[in-house]
Write an enzyme that holds these catalytic residues in place. Structure first.
Site, PDB file in Angstrom:
ATOM      1  N   HIS A 131       3.807  -5.002 -17.805  1.00 44.51           N
ATOM      2  CA  HIS A 131       4.390  -5.206 -16.472  1.00 44.51           C
ATOM      3  C   HIS A 131       3.981  -6.565 -15.937  1.00 44.51           C
ATOM      4  O   HIS A 131       3.111  -7.240 -16.488  1.00 44.51           O
ATOM      5  CB  HIS A 131       3.943  -4.097 -15.506  1.00 44.51           C
ATOM      6  CG  HIS A 131       4.613  -2.792 -15.763  1.00 44.51           C
ATOM      7  ND1 HIS A 131       4.122  -1.854 -16.645  1.00 44.51           N
ATOM      8  CD2 HIS A 131       5.764  -2.274 -15.279  1.00 44.51           C
ATOM      9  CE1 HIS A 131       4.929  -0.819 -16.670  1.00 44.51           C
ATOM     10  NE2 HIS A 131       5.931  -1.032 -15.868  1.00 44.51           N
ATOM     11  N   LYS A 135       1.323  -6.191 -10.416  1.00 41.78           N
ATOM     12  CA  LYS A 135       1.190  -4.734 -10.395  1.00 41.78           C
ATOM     13  C   LYS A 135      -0.241  -4.332 -10.108  1.00 41.78           C
ATOM     14  O   LYS A 135      -1.180  -4.841 -10.712  1.00 41.78           O
ATOM     15  CB  LYS A 135       1.635  -4.153 -11.738  1.00 41.78           C
ATOM     16  CG  LYS A 135       1.655  -2.629 -11.760  1.00 41.78           C
ATOM     17  CD  LYS A 135       2.384  -2.081 -12.971  1.00 41.78           C
ATOM     18  CE  LYS A 135       2.384  -0.563 -12.989  1.00 41.78           C
ATOM     19  NZ  LYS A 135       2.934   0.034 -11.730  1.00 41.78           N
TER      20      LYS A 135
HETATM   21  N1  LIG Z   1       9.117   5.012  -9.681  1.00 42.70           N
HETATM   22  C1  LIG Z   1       9.739   3.888 -10.042  1.00 42.70           C
HETATM   23  O1  LIG Z   1      10.873   3.898 -10.581  1.00 42.70           O
HETATM   24  C2  LIG Z   1       9.073   2.564  -9.742  1.00 42.70           C
HETATM   25  C3  LIG Z   1       9.702   1.365 -10.062  1.00 42.70           C
HETATM   26  C4  LIG Z   1       9.078   0.166  -9.650  1.00 42.70           C
HETATM   27  C5  LIG Z   1       7.867   0.210  -8.953  1.00 42.70           C
HETATM   28  N2  LIG Z   1       7.303   1.410  -8.708  1.00 42.70           N
HETATM   29  C6  LIG Z   1       6.081   1.529  -7.916  1.00 42.70           C
HETATM   30  O2  LIG Z   1       6.433   1.269  -6.567  1.00 42.70           O
HETATM   31  C7  LIG Z   1       5.335   0.672  -5.887  1.00 42.70           C
HETATM   32  C8  LIG Z   1       5.797  -0.609  -5.230  1.00 42.70           C
HETATM   33  O3  LIG Z   1       6.207  -1.506  -6.225  1.00 42.70           O
HETATM   34  P1  LIG Z   1       6.673  -2.989  -5.750  1.00 42.70           P
HETATM   35  O4  LIG Z   1       6.858  -3.802  -6.987  1.00 42.70           O
HETATM   36  O5  LIG Z   1       7.781  -2.861  -4.778  1.00 42.70           O
HETATM   37  O6  LIG Z   1       5.356  -3.480  -5.001  1.00 42.70           O
HETATM   38  P2  LIG Z   1       5.249  -4.572  -3.841  1.00 42.70           P
HETATM   39  O7  LIG Z   1       3.796  -4.909  -3.736  1.00 42.70           O
HETATM   40  O8  LIG Z   1       6.245  -5.661  -4.065  1.00 42.70           O
HETATM   41  O9  LIG Z   1       5.727  -3.777  -2.529  1.00 42.70           O
HETATM   42  C9  LIG Z   1       4.901  -2.824  -1.902  1.00 42.70           C
HETATM   43  C10 LIG Z   1       5.025  -3.061  -0.415  1.00 42.70           C
HETATM   44  O10 LIG Z   1       4.330  -2.036   0.297  1.00 42.70           O
HETATM   45  C11 LIG Z   1       3.772  -2.650   1.430  1.00 42.70           C
HETATM   46  N3  LIG Z   1       2.798  -1.777   2.080  1.00 42.70           N
HETATM   47  C12 LIG Z   1       1.451  -1.897   2.117  1.00 42.70           C
HETATM   48  N4  LIG Z   1       0.919  -0.912   2.880  1.00 42.70           N
HETATM   49  C13 LIG Z   1       1.970  -0.175   3.323  1.00 42.70           C
HETATM   50  C14 LIG Z   1       2.102   0.987   4.147  1.00 42.70           C
HETATM   51  N5  LIG Z   1       1.018   1.563   4.710  1.00 42.70           N
HETATM   52  N6  LIG Z   1       3.332   1.513   4.359  1.00 42.70           N
HETATM   53  C15 LIG Z   1       4.416   0.925   3.832  1.00 42.70           C
HETATM   54  N7  LIG Z   1       4.377  -0.184   3.041  1.00 42.70           N
HETATM   55  C16 LIG Z   1       3.147  -0.707   2.809  1.00 42.70           C
HETATM   56  C17 LIG Z   1       3.234  -3.953   0.920  1.00 42.70           C
HETATM   57  O11 LIG Z   1       2.982  -4.862   1.981  1.00 42.70           O
HETATM   58  C18 LIG Z   1       4.406  -4.395   0.029  1.00 42.70           C
HETATM   59  O12 LIG Z   1       5.350  -5.133   0.787  1.00 42.70           O
HETATM   60  C19 LIG Z   1       4.230   0.514  -6.938  1.00 42.70           C
HETATM   61  O13 LIG Z   1       3.377   1.634  -6.868  1.00 42.70           O
HETATM   62  C20 LIG Z   1       4.987   0.568  -8.258  1.00 42.70           C
HETATM   63  O14 LIG Z   1       4.217   1.086  -9.338  1.00 42.70           O
HETATM   64  C21 LIG Z   1       7.856   2.581  -9.087  1.00 42.70           C
HETATM   65  O1  LIG Z   2       6.803  -2.726 -11.226  1.00 42.41           O
HETATM   66  C1  LIG Z   2       6.092  -1.693 -11.193  1.00 42.41           C
HETATM   67  O2  LIG Z   2       4.986  -1.594 -10.604  1.00 42.41           O
HETATM   68  C2  LIG Z   2       6.586  -0.479 -11.895  1.00 42.41           C
HETATM   69  N1  LIG Z   2       5.927   0.645 -11.672  1.00 42.41           N
HETATM   70  C3  LIG Z   2       6.315   1.918 -12.175  1.00 42.41           C
HETATM   71  C4  LIG Z   2       5.197   2.497 -13.025  1.00 42.41           C
HETATM   72  O3  LIG Z   2       4.014   2.304 -12.627  1.00 42.41           O
HETATM   73  O4  LIG Z   2       5.525   3.145 -14.033  1.00 42.41           O
HETATM   74  C5  LIG Z   2       7.665   1.899 -12.865  1.00 42.41           C
HETATM   75  C6  LIG Z   2       7.904   0.688 -13.651  1.00 42.41           C
HETATM   76  C7  LIG Z   2       7.754  -0.556 -12.794  1.00 42.41           C
END
Ligand SMILES: NC(=O)c1ccc[n+]([C@@H]2O[C@H](COP(=O)([O-])OP(=O)(O)OC[C@H]3O[C@@H](n4cnc5c(N)ncnc54)[C@H](O)[C@@H]3O)[C@@H](O)[C@H]2O)c1
Ligand SMILES: O=C(O)C1=N[C@H](C(=O)O)CCC1
Length: 238
Positions: A131, A135
């Site tokens: 990733h 992350k």
């Molecule tokens: N399930 C999926 O398909 C999937 C896909 C991508 C990312 N993710 C997960 O999603 C999460 C976010 O990923 P990202 O790349 O957008 O991260 P990112 O860091 O770009 O965005 C996260 C945002 O949350 C904000 N934040 C901090 N505290 C907060 C609060 N109390 N309430 C609301 N927002 C708050 C941060 O300021 C930031 O803007 C990570 O845990 C990642 O692993 C999951």
């Molecule tokens: O960009 C990330 O952070 C992602 N988080 C998810 C994970 O932890 O599996 C999904 C993939 C991208």
């Protein structure tokens, strides 16, 4: 529908762009503590925040009777507690470590391969996830889900993050977490013997797949009550 974005970072912005194209309205977006009055305006909330905020965000939605889809990873120590609160609140909830349709098909492929390899004692299984360098958590939630599928099908009983001081790796699946700039998410499962290696890989090219899956899950969840998974959503659309 009116969508509240809890977390307005990489995923929040990608979801906003796609949701508007699908005819939805973003009625609230935040990257800090939730404004309850603003959140109440939403038909559904989508949480892609940070590991130490997800549980608070999700349970706030239960309190306000707002259906919530969460993709945030790294908070699952509190998952069972969240489910308990959801049932007590008569809430609506979907969590998925990965909302991409492609990854959920990959999950099915992983389960099938794990069952096929269960009695092949000459092969050792390993996982690798790559990733982007921003992350926060390791291993990825997707890698943990993949490892759990393999544990269900084989005599492996746990997983561990490679390069960590850990004494007992018996029946433990090693996960390598690599961080490289700008990689949306790549997951590889390999079964290696002295003779050959069998390997399957999913490579996300952009975050669009994660965002589309989360929006489809939110559209599906909006008028339902209970705790569901992405499999429940997929069973109704593929
Ligand atoms: N399930 C999926 O398909 C999937 C896909 C991508 C990312 N993710 C997960 O999603 C999460 C976010 O990923 P990202 O790349 O957008 O991260 P990112 O860091 O770009 O965005 C996260 C945002 O949350 C904000 N934040 C901090 N505290 C907060 C609060 N109390 N309430 C609301 N927002 C708050 C941060 O300021 C930031 O803007 C990570 O845990 C990642 O692993 C999951
Ligand atoms: O960009 C990330 O952070 C992602 N988080 C998810 C994970 O932890 O599996 C999904 C993939 C991208």
């Amino acid at each position: 529908m009116k969508i509240a974005l809890l977390g307005y970072g990489r995923m929040g912005k990608t979801i906003e762009e796609l949701a508007i194209k699908r005819g939805h309205e973003i009625c609230y977006k935040t990257s800090t503590a939730i404004d309850e009055e603003a959140l109440k305006e939403a038909d559904v909330a989508i949480d892609f925040s940070v590991p130490n905020a997800a549980f608070t965000n999700i349970t706030m939605c239960f309190k306000l009777n707002i259906p919530v889809v969460s993709g945030t990873t790294g908070w699952l120590d509190n998952y069972d507690k969240a489910i308990e609160i959801c049932h007590k609140s008569n809430g609506s909830f979907i969590y998925a470590s990965n909302f991409s349709i492609g990854v959920n098909l990959f999950f099915k492929l992983n389960k099938t391969l794990a069952h096929l390899m269960a009695n092949q004692q000459d092969y050792a299984v390993a996982l690798k996830e790559i990733h982007h360098t921003k992350k926060l958590d390791a291993p990825s939630g997707t890698a943990i889900t993949l490892a759990e599928h393999i544990i269900d099908a084989t005599d492996n009983t746990k997983w561990h993050l490679n390069n960590q001081d850990s004494k007992d790796h018996t029946n433990s699946i090693g996960i390598t977490a690599e961080r490289t700039p700008d990689v949306p998410g790549t997951h590889t499962i390999s079964y290696s013997s002295k003779i050959d290696t069998i390997e399957i890989t999913h490579t996300a090219h952009t975050r669009e797949g994660f965002a589309l899956g989360a929006i489809i899950a939110a559209e599906w969840l909006k008028d339902k009550t209970g705790v569901f998974t992405m499999n429940d959503v997929l069973d109704s659309i593929i």
